[in-house]
Write an enzyme that holds these catalytic residues in place. Structure first.
Site, short mmCIF file in Angstrom:
data_model
loop_
_atom_site.label_atom_id
_atom_site.label_comp_id
_atom_site.label_asym_id
_atom_site.label_seq_id
_atom_site.Cartn_x
_atom_site.Cartn_y
_atom_site.Cartn_z
N LYS A 121 0.85 -1.19 0.00
CA LYS A 121 0.00 0.00 0.00
C LYS A 121 0.89 1.24 0.00
CE LYS A 121 -4.33 0.82 2.53
NZ LYS A 121 -4.95 0.67 3.86
N VAL A 122 0.65 2.15 -0.95
CA VAL A 122 1.42 3.40 -1.00
C VAL A 122 0.46 4.58 -1.00
CG1 VAL A 122 3.32 2.32 -2.30
CG2 VAL A 122 1.55 3.56 -3.54
#
Ligand code: G3P
Length: 216
Positions: free
Chosen positions: A85-86
């Site tokens: 997840k970014v």
């Protein structure tokens, strides 16, 4: 088919919900990891083990592209089912593009506009996470964003999955389903409430009473 992910790092809750066979994945974020009281890598490994092949989103905390890519690769090494997840920043989008090129799945998070979602799809995100509840918190309508992203992605046949996040109530889930979200990530408490209806309880009570009165 709409998928249900559980939005938590509470491994007991994940174990319980996973045993129902009704969840399709798990999402976490740094706040949820902090609440678990465990270390990031240890708790992600534990969750991946519990849910076996289901996708588990684990968020990077680096803010610069190359650091995000490095951290993302380390998270992806924990298990085959980790989705990195970014955050939706220029650095996050570039990290997404790079991780995608290396066949690592990415969930782009903290999305609050259709333009952001468009960029994430172009960067190769597997999932885009628009936050409904946090838009409602500031007096906007989070559901408008889900509808807009659905239209934009359908216009261009983007493969990025619309993962509705920051869900606070069963009504959010219904609205997401009506708007065509691919996934809703839902806190355990809200997931359990999806099954509840007072008329179901009353009806069951009366059926059981009548069943007891019937001849055997
Ligand atoms: O995991 C991201 C999102 O679901 C967070 O929700 O309730 O903290 O806005 P919330």
């Amino acid at each position: 088919m709409m998928d249900f992910f559980v939005d938590t790092a509470d491994t007991n809750a994940i174990r319980e919900l996973n045993s129902t066979g009704l969840i399709d994945g798990v999402t976490t974020n740094p706040t949820l990891i902090m609440k678990s009281g465990k270390s990031h890598h240890a708790v992600i490994a534990e969750i991946c083990h519990i849910v076996d092949n289901l996708p588990v989103s684990a968020e990077v905390v680096a803010i610069e592209r190359d650091d995000m890519v490095r951290e993302g690769k380390a998270l992806a090494k924990i298990s085959h089912n980790v989705v990195v997840k970014v955050p939706l920043t220029w650095d996050g989008l570039q990290a997404c593009h790079q991780l995608h090129q290396e066949d690592i799945k990415v969930n782009v998070t903290l999305c609050f506009s259709a333009n952001q979602a468009l960029l994430a799809a172009k960067a190769g995100a597997t999932y885009i996470s628009p936050f409904i509840g946090r838009l409602d918190d500031i007096g906007l309508n989070g559901m408008d964003l889900i509808e807009d992203i659905r239209d934009v992605y359908d216009n261009y046949d983007f493969a990025t999955q619309l993962l509705a996040a920051s869900i606070r109530s069963p009504s959010h889930v219904t609205q997401c389903a009506l708007a065509g979200a691919d996934v809703a990530t839902v806190p355990p408490g809200v997931l359990k409430k999806l099954c509840e209806h007072p008329l179901t309880d009353l009806g069951l009570e009366s059926f059981l009473k009548d069943a007891a009165k019937s001849k055997t």
